[in-house]
Motif scaffolding. Structure first.
Motif, short mmCIF file in Angstrom:
data_model
loop_
_atom_site.label_atom_id
_atom_site.label_comp_id
_atom_site.label_asym_id
_atom_site.label_seq_id
_atom_site.Cartn_x
_atom_site.Cartn_y
_atom_site.Cartn_z
N ALA A 1 107.60 105.18 -29.59
CA ALA A 1 106.72 104.09 -30.06
C ALA A 1 105.33 104.20 -29.42
N GLU A 2 105.30 104.56 -28.15
CA GLU A 2 104.01 104.66 -27.46
C GLU A 2 103.15 105.80 -28.00
N GLN A 3 103.81 106.86 -28.48
CA GLN A 3 103.06 108.04 -28.94
C GLN A 3 102.66 107.96 -30.42
N ALA A 4 103.36 107.12 -31.19
CA ALA A 4 103.21 107.15 -32.66
C ALA A 4 101.83 106.73 -33.14
N LYS A 5 101.27 107.53 -34.05
CA LYS A 5 99.97 107.20 -34.65
C LYS A 5 100.14 107.09 -36.17
N PRO A 6 99.32 106.27 -36.83
CA PRO A 6 99.45 106.12 -38.28
C PRO A 6 99.28 107.44 -39.01
N ILE B 1 110.27 111.79 -42.45
CA ILE B 1 110.02 110.43 -42.96
C ILE B 1 108.86 109.83 -42.15
N SER B 2 107.92 109.21 -42.85
CA SER B 2 106.72 108.69 -42.19
C SER B 2 107.02 107.45 -41.36
N ILE B 3 106.19 107.26 -40.36
CA ILE B 3 106.25 106.03 -39.57
C ILE B 3 105.61 104.93 -40.40
N PHE C 1 96.10 109.85 -39.61
CA PHE C 1 94.80 109.46 -40.18
C PHE C 1 93.77 109.28 -39.06
N THR C 2 92.50 109.52 -39.42
CA THR C 2 91.40 109.26 -38.49
C THR C 2 91.08 107.76 -38.55
N VAL C 3 91.39 107.08 -37.47
CA VAL C 3 91.07 105.65 -37.40
C VAL C 3 89.76 105.52 -36.63
N ALA C 4 88.68 105.22 -37.34
CA ALA C 4 87.37 105.19 -36.70
C ALA C 4 86.55 104.01 -37.27
N TYR D 1 101.20 100.85 -41.26
CA TYR D 1 100.79 101.00 -39.85
C TYR D 1 99.30 101.33 -39.76
N LEU D 2 98.81 102.12 -40.70
CA LEU D 2 97.38 102.43 -40.75
C LEU D 2 96.57 101.15 -40.98
N THR D 3 96.97 100.38 -41.99
CA THR D 3 96.22 99.15 -42.33
C THR D 3 96.18 98.20 -41.14
#
Ligand SMILES: Cc1cc2nc3c(=O)[nH]c(=O)nc-3n(C[C@H](O)[C@H](O)[C@H](O)COP(=O)(O)OP(=O)(O)OC[C@H]3O[C@@H](n4cnc5c(N)ncnc54)[C@H](O)[C@@H]3O)c2cc1C
Ligand code: FES
Length: 255
Positions: free
Chosen positions: A31-36, A56-58, A97-100, A121-123
């Motif tokens: 959970a700590e490592q997961a990125k969208p 399978i995607s997070i 995804f690039t979250v910027a 998760y991205l949103t």
């Protein structure tokens, strides 16, 4: 990139639409490592009879709990459905995804079918986002309440018009584009939809990131099962979706 295998406690597996299963698992490190946009490479059933993991995607992370949602398709996902105690998971895998939000202040997020799930998760990580979700029909509409909370604007479409807007999510995004002036588009969905989004982003000159789904073997860049074609020449012409993706800038890849 280092790859780790985690033993995850299964908290629940719930059918949220016909053949669509929402799974919650617990693992602090993962959970700590997961990125969208990253995915989990999951051992589905007996590793002797089914050695290949399934990607399978997070979908979401809350504290030490991760959620993923999958469609039951074949042998792997059928076996996954019956795993109710622990899951052996390699991950998180790939580039997300690039979250910027400092650079992109007005993002559009678009997901189609099972491609809706990684977009939650991205949103949630974007301070403002307009979300466009597309489903085949009403019975498959899922996560609407979650997206309502996470996004500043939400549009839901069904191909057959049985719920929300009638038609494709991209058509709704296109209709809103002049007014909303999006400065980036993030997308995940079937290849035809991604191709249309890629062409639209090029036409309007907006940066776009797409998440690709290819059949996978190892998931760690070793077997080349998941190759996709790019516009690069030479050694970079074919890239591995598992290692170089699954998220790519739209203009990089040939769809
Ligand atoms: C990066 C990534 C993220 C994914 N995220 C999700 C997700 O969040 N939710 C979800 O439901 N699915 C997701 N998938 C697709 C999922 O991995 C496949 O549906 C699953 O592996 C099928 O396994 P199976 O053994 O049940 O089916 P199989 O028996 O292996 O195949 C059943 C059918 O599905 C097709 N198929 C298998 N793998 C894929 C694939 N990768 N892309 C397209 N068609 C495929 C096969 O050609 C066959 O027609 C993702 C795939 C990738 C590569
Ligand atoms: S799945 Fe083996 S290289 Fe991508």
């Amino acid at each position: 990139m280092s790859y780790q295998i985690h033993s995850c406690k299964v908290l629940s597996q719930k059918e949220i639409a016909p053949n669509i299963i929402e799974t919650r698992i617990q693992n602090k490190e993962l959970a700590e490592q997961a990125k969208p946009g990253q995915f989990l490479h999951i051992q589905c059933g007996d590793p002797i009879s089914m050695p290949l993991r399934r990607p399978i995607s997070i979908c979401d992370v809350q504290g030490d709990i991760l959620c993923f949602i999958y469609e039951v398709k074949g042998r792997g996902t059928k076996a996954l459905q019956s795993q109710t105690e622990t899951l052996d998971i390699l991950g998180p895998v790939g580039n997300g995804f690039t979250v910027a939000p400092q650079t992109y202040k007005n993002p559009a997020v678009i997901g189609g079918g099972i491609g809706v799930y990684p977009m939650l998760y991205l949103t949630k990580q974007l301070p403002t986002a307009s979300a466009y979700l597309g489903f085949r029909n009403k019975s498959l509409v899922t996560l609407e309440e979650e997206f309502k909370k996470a996004a500043t604007f939400l549009s839901v479409s069904t191909d057959d018009g049985s719920y929300g807007n009638n038609g494709f999510a991209l058509d709704c995004l296109k209709k809103d584009f002049a007014e909303k002036q999006f400065d980036i588009i993030y997308a995940c969905g079937p290849k035809g939809m991604l191709r249309a989004i890629q062409a639209f982003a090029k036409e309007v000159g907006v940066p776009c990131q797409i998440s690709l789904e290819e059949r996978m073997g190892c998931g760690i860049g070793a077997c080349l099962t998941c190759s996709c074609e790019t516009h690069e020449e030479g050694a970079g012409k074919y890239q591995r979706v598992c290692k170089n993706g699954p998220v790519f800038w739209a203009e990089e890849v040939v769809l």
